[in-house]
Design a protein around this motif. Structure first.
Motif, PDB file in Angstrom:
ATOM      1  N   ASP A  47      61.922  -3.114 -26.646  1.00  0.00           N
ATOM      2  CA  ASP A  47      62.109  -3.302 -28.083  1.00  0.00           C
ATOM      3  C   ASP A  47      61.353  -2.237 -28.868  1.00  0.00           C
ATOM      4  O   ASP A  47      60.457  -2.540 -29.656  1.00  0.00           O
ATOM      5  CB  ASP A  47      61.622  -4.712 -28.477  1.00  0.00           C
ATOM      6  CG  ASP A  47      61.976  -5.072 -29.902  1.00  0.00           C
ATOM      7  OD1 ASP A  47      62.930  -4.466 -30.441  1.00  0.00           O
ATOM      8  OD2 ASP A  47      61.322  -5.963 -30.468  1.00  0.00           O
ATOM      9  N   GLU A  49      62.330  -0.521 -31.333  1.00  0.00           N
ATOM     10  CA  GLU A  49      62.640  -0.562 -32.762  1.00  0.00           C
ATOM     11  C   GLU A  49      62.122  -1.835 -33.424  1.00  0.00           C
ATOM     12  O   GLU A  49      62.411  -2.090 -34.588  1.00  0.00           O
ATOM     13  CB  GLU A  49      64.155  -0.455 -32.960  1.00  0.00           C
ATOM     14  CG  GLU A  49      64.723   0.856 -32.432  1.00  0.00           C
ATOM     15  CD  GLU A  49      66.253   0.861 -32.453  1.00  0.00           C
ATOM     16  OE1 GLU A  49      66.839  -0.210 -32.734  1.00  0.00           O
ATOM     17  OE2 GLU A  49      66.841   1.914 -32.191  1.00  0.00           O
ATOM     18  N   ARG A  51      62.954  -4.951 -33.027  1.00  0.00           N
ATOM     19  CA  ARG A  51      64.006  -5.869 -33.475  1.00  0.00           C
ATOM     20  C   ARG A  51      63.525  -7.319 -33.404  1.00  0.00           C
ATOM     21  O   ARG A  51      63.964  -8.165 -34.188  1.00  0.00           O
ATOM     22  CB  ARG A  51      65.252  -5.682 -32.614  1.00  0.00           C
ATOM     23  CG  ARG A  51      66.008  -4.390 -32.904  1.00  0.00           C
ATOM     24  CD  ARG A  51      67.101  -4.149 -31.889  1.00  0.00           C
ATOM     25  NE  ARG A  51      66.539  -3.929 -30.549  1.00  0.00           N
ATOM     26  CZ  ARG A  51      67.266  -3.699 -29.467  1.00  0.00           C
ATOM     27  NH1 ARG A  51      68.575  -3.666 -29.549  1.00  0.00           N
ATOM     28  NH2 ARG A  51      66.683  -3.508 -28.296  1.00  0.00           N
ATOM     29  N   GLU A 164      66.987  -0.151 -22.284  1.00  0.00           N
ATOM     30  CA  GLU A 164      68.072   0.800 -22.048  1.00  0.00           C
ATOM     31  C   GLU A 164      68.082   1.209 -20.579  1.00  0.00           C
ATOM     32  O   GLU A 164      67.060   1.562 -20.000  1.00  0.00           O
ATOM     33  CB  GLU A 164      67.892   2.026 -22.950  1.00  0.00           C
ATOM     34  CG  GLU A 164      69.034   3.015 -22.846  1.00  0.00           C
ATOM     35  CD  GLU A 164      68.851   4.188 -23.796  1.00  0.00           C
ATOM     36  OE1 GLU A 164      69.626   5.150 -23.686  1.00  0.00           O
ATOM     37  OE2 GLU A 164      67.928   4.127 -24.642  1.00  0.00           O
ATOM     38  N   ARG A 189      71.333  -6.123 -28.117  1.00  0.00           N
ATOM     39  CA  ARG A 189      71.185  -4.676 -27.940  1.00  0.00           C
ATOM     40  C   ARG A 189      71.003  -3.936 -29.260  1.00  0.00           C
ATOM     41  O   ARG A 189      70.643  -2.769 -29.257  1.00  0.00           O
ATOM     42  CB  ARG A 189      72.387  -4.114 -27.187  1.00  0.00           C
ATOM     43  CG  ARG A 189      72.511  -4.698 -25.778  1.00  0.00           C
ATOM     44  CD  ARG A 189      73.571  -3.997 -24.965  1.00  0.00           C
ATOM     45  NE  ARG A 189      73.687  -4.573 -23.627  1.00  0.00           N
ATOM     46  CZ  ARG A 189      72.945  -4.240 -22.586  1.00  0.00           C
ATOM     47  NH1 ARG A 189      72.005  -3.312 -22.734  1.00  0.00           N
ATOM     48  NH2 ARG A 189      73.102  -4.815 -21.408  1.00  0.00           N
ATOM     49  N   ASP A 190      71.316  -4.586 -30.392  1.00  0.00           N
ATOM     50  CA  ASP A 190      71.098  -3.931 -31.687  1.00  0.00           C
ATOM     51  C   ASP A 190      70.877  -5.007 -32.741  1.00  0.00           C
ATOM     52  O   ASP A 190      70.956  -6.206 -32.479  1.00  0.00           O
ATOM     53  CB  ASP A 190      72.272  -3.015 -32.067  1.00  0.00           C
ATOM     54  CG  ASP A 190      73.606  -3.743 -32.070  1.00  0.00           C
ATOM     55  OD1 ASP A 190      73.636  -4.945 -32.412  1.00  0.00           O
ATOM     56  OD2 ASP A 190      74.624  -3.115 -31.722  1.00  0.00           O
ATOM     57  N   SER A 191      70.600  -4.584 -33.982  1.00  0.00           N
ATOM     58  CA  SER A 191      70.280  -5.527 -35.053  1.00  0.00           C
ATOM     59  C   SER A 191      71.485  -6.376 -35.433  1.00  0.00           C
ATOM     60  O   SER A 191      71.341  -7.522 -35.881  1.00  0.00           O
ATOM     61  CB  SER A 191      69.766  -4.768 -36.283  1.00  0.00           C
ATOM     62  OG  SER A 191      70.756  -3.867 -36.767  1.00  0.00           O
ATOM     63  N   ASP A 193      73.656  -7.614 -33.346  1.00  0.00           N
ATOM     64  CA  ASP A 193      73.598  -8.733 -32.401  1.00  0.00           C
ATOM     65  C   ASP A 193      72.569  -9.765 -32.850  1.00  0.00           C
ATOM     66  O   ASP A 193      72.797 -10.976 -32.807  1.00  0.00           O
ATOM     67  CB  ASP A 193      73.222  -8.231 -31.009  1.00  0.00           C
ATOM     68  CG  ASP A 193      74.423  -7.702 -30.237  1.00  0.00           C
ATOM     69  OD1 ASP A 193      75.555  -7.940 -30.698  1.00  0.00           O
ATOM     70  OD2 ASP A 193      74.224  -7.073 -29.188  1.00  0.00           O
ATOM     71  N   GLU A 240      71.027   0.116 -38.295  1.00  0.00           N
ATOM     72  CA  GLU A 240      70.230   1.087 -37.549  1.00  0.00           C
ATOM     73  C   GLU A 240      68.941   1.348 -38.327  1.00  0.00           C
ATOM     74  O   GLU A 240      68.874   1.101 -39.538  1.00  0.00           O
ATOM     75  CB  GLU A 240      71.008   2.406 -37.374  1.00  0.00           C
ATOM     76  CG  GLU A 240      72.308   2.271 -36.598  1.00  0.00           C
ATOM     77  CD  GLU A 240      72.104   1.900 -35.140  1.00  0.00           C
ATOM     78  OE1 GLU A 240      70.979   2.115 -34.633  1.00  0.00           O
ATOM     79  OE2 GLU A 240      73.053   1.392 -34.526  1.00  0.00           O
TER      80      GLU A 240
END
Length: 683
Positions: A47, A49, A51, A164, A189-191, A193, A240
């Motif tokens: 993680d 970033e 999230r 990743e 896997r991203d914000s 989600d 992002e």
């Protein structure tokens, strides 16, 4: 049935406090933010970033100043239970780093908080990247959470942050078992989600309608809100890591002020992750607006620009609570009614359109056995359940589930089922002797009393009565004698009666003639008891049965004979007269004598009127002295029945004898007749 005597009802749950209790277990181990080296090589941070921090801030903003409550737990190797509670607000940004991944303590604390909460809805959210350090058996985590119990009082959302290049095997092995339902385990896997999963889980826990997606810069989204929605919640986040964005929410009463906004930035200085808190960052904005129930409305979410695409989640809260009730005191084999309904604001929810859309369905079960439900006009759903066994140490669990494409509301109630009572029938007398009697022209009856008071549980179990081998047209009945007495319950004393119809043939009971007593429920049928009936009835005989009819027939015959004797005889016309003279010349001057006024001139009982005339022209009563007898006939005819009578023919002026055929037609009026020296004329 016996359970109807129980007045208490078991409701699904005690009336809980409104809102949702949320416990978020947040993985703050080093593998979330730094590269980890191991035997298999290096693994990038799960993680980088932050999230997980973004998701925590979204939930914190959503629950702030509301009926919902959020508790954030992280790992802390120094604490006795390896658990730390993070303060709300900005304190969530400076998430401390723990060296180990310690699941057991935070999971146990999360379970404790959720089980003690009195709020309507409860949700466990777990954010982590993989395997724990404090256990190796994947079954240990579910045991700590109590997921192996028959009833789990909270819902789950287990979110795996997959590094990743990782295949996510550790997450599948250790995190998927923590999900109450397989669909509750998701990989993020991203914000986008993150926002979608949080929205779906939060909406599911509250029985709310979710709407998720992405909104490009400069675009807007309008959505309708139905009349039963109590609250509108919207959360947005950067798709992002970028700069801040400008987003607005406009409702029926104008622009809605954001409940919370900001980013997931921090001011930590970590040697192993020196750039962790550097821009660009993930930004978020949250709105929460009460909606006036009973009125529909429209809302518009707009991404007015700033940093490109945003992910959004809309939650339309309905505040629907499932309820179920089942009577207490049921016994095995009883038909027990179940009633379930949805409730909003303490009132039953009734919306036929809602019930007919989006795959809405209601299912109910008791201890795993399905119970079909039928909708009722008041919005409730009812069904019948027949217990097959006694509860024993553990009561039966009745459960109902209301669900559609987004709603999933459940309720449970416990029901204690009692076993069967023993029924032993001891009738007194064992044989009912009614004796012998003679039938009559009316129905006859003989009765005898049957006492069951010596039977076991006779006052508690309803009876079923059957009659076997009843001869002829006899009718057997059994009626209670002590029904409605001061003692409550089923009757124990009965009166058995045999009734035979009027004028029966000979009939008598056989060896198969009996009253069969048994419990009303089929369970007791095998313990049926026969009470033989003994009686005989003799034919009363023809005269005894039919003398009223014979007397009536004789009376009718006599009456008919009398009526005929009075009505049938003929009489002379009141105007008919007879002139009588000694010569034809004198006949014209002779006075007319009314026939009805002469002796015998009136009709009698079974006697036609008749007069007798002597040879001298006198009317006499007897026929012995008569030379001519005149009899009244039908239609006023006067018939000569005696005497040699002649009639003067008007054409020839000659005397001609009156023959038999002419006599049958009667004397002709104004004609002159002669009888010896007498001359007669009928007027």
């Amino acid at each position: 049935m016996s359970w109807l005597l129980a007045l208490a009802l078991s409701l699904s749950v005690a009336r809980a406090a409104p809102g949702t209790e949320i416990v978020l277990v947040l993985d703050n181990s080093g593998s979330m933010i730094r590269t980890v080296s191991g035997r298999g090589g290096t693994v990038p941070p799960a993680d980088p970033e932050r999230r997980s921090v973004l998701g925590t801030l979204l939930l914190d903003g959503m629950t702030r100043d509301s009926q919902d409550h959020l508790t954030v737990l992280t790992f802390d190797a120094a604490a006795p239970d390896h658990t730390r509670v993070l303060p709300p607000g900005d304190g969530l940004r400076t998430l401390p780093v723990s060296g180990s991944t310690l699941f057991l303590g935070p999971l146990a604390r999360a379970r404790e908080i959720l089980e003690k909460s009195s709020r309507d809805d409860k949700l466990l959210v777990f954010l982590s990247d993989g395997a724990p350090n404090d256990y190796r058996d994947p079954r240990r985590g579910p045991e700590v959470l109590g997921l192996d119990r028959r009833e789990v009082p909270f819902q789950t959302l287990i979110m795996s942050l997959i590094p990743e290049g990782s295949d996510g095997e550790a997450a599948r092995q250790f995190m998927r078992p923590l999900a109450l339902d397989p669909a509750d385990w998701v990989q993020v896997r991203d914000s986008a989600d993150l926002v979608e999963r949080f929205t779906d889980a939060f909406a599911r826990a509250q029985g709310a309608r979710p709407l998720t997606g992405r909104l490009a810069q400069g675009r807007s989204l309008s959505f309708e809100v139905g009349p039963h929605v109590s609250e509108v919640m919207v959360l947005t986040a950067s798709a992002e890591p970028t700069g801040p964005y400008q987003a607005t929410l406009v409702g029926p009463r104008g622009e809605v002020r954001p409940r919370a906004s900001g980013d997931n930035g921090c001011d930590l200085q970590l040697p192993e992750s020196p750039h962790l808190c550097d821009p660009p960052r993930m930004h978020y904005r949250v709105w929460r607006q009460p909606h006036q129930e009973g009125s529909a409305g429209s809302y518009t979410l707009a991404n007015k620009g700033g940093s490109g695409e945003i992910a959004y989640g809309v939650i339309l809260r309905y505040d629907l609570v499932a309820r179920i009730e089942v009577p207490q005191g049921a016994r095995v084999g009883d038909e027990v009614p179940l009633r379930a309904w949805l409730e909003t604001g303490g009132e039953p929810f009734l919306d036929e359109v809602f019930f007919g859309e989006e795959g809405f369905a209601v299912t109910a079960s008791v201890s795993g056995a399905s119970v079909p439900l039928t909708p009722q006009p008041d919005g409730s759903f009812t069904g019948l359940w027949r217990p097959q066994r006694a509860s024993g140490e553990h009561p039966e669990l009745a459960a109902v589930r209301f669900h559609n494409t987004w709603l999933d509301r459940t309720a449970t109630a416990e029901a204690q089922v009692q076993g069967r009572l023993e029924l032993v029938l001891r009738p007194q007398p064992e044989v009912l002797e009614l004796g012998r009697w003679r039938g009559a022209r009316r129905p006859t009856e003989r009765c005898a009393d049957l006492d069951l008071s010596a039977s076991t549980n006779i006052r508690l179990i309803p009876l079923d009565v059957q009659f076997e081998g009843i001869p002829g047209d006899a009718i057997v009945s059994l009626t209670p004698l002590d029904l409605g007495s001061a003692r409550e319950g089923e009757p124990s004393r009965w009166r058995a009666c045999v009734q035979v119809p009027a004028c029966p043939d000979d009939l008598s009971a056989t060896d198969q003639t009996a009253i069969v007593l048994r419990g009303d429920d089929p369970f007791y049928h095998q313990g049926a008891v026969r009470v033989p009936l003994r009686f005989a009835v003799n034919d009363p005989g023809l005269l005894a049965c039919w003398w009223p009819w014979l007397l009536a027939l004789a009376t009718l015959i006599l009456l008919g004979w009398v009526v005929v004797g009075i009505a049938r005889p003929h009489g002379f016309d009141p105007e008919q007269t007879m002139q009588i003279a000694g010569s034809e010349r004198q006949l014209g001057r002779a006075a007319g004598l009314v026939l009805r006024e002469q002796p015998g001139g009136r009709r009698g009982f079974y006697r036609d009127a008749r007069v007798a005339i002597t040879g001298t022209g006198d009317f006499v009563k007897g026929r012995r002295q008569a030379a001519l007898v005149l009899v009244a006939g039908a239609g006023g005819a006067v018939l000569p029945s005696l005497g040699a009578l002649e009639r003067r023919d008007r054409r020839t002026r000659q005397w001609v004898a009156v023959e038999a055929e002419e006599r049958l037609d009667g004397l002709r009026a104004q004609e002159i007749y002669r009888l010896g020296n007498l001359y007669l004329k009928l007027q």
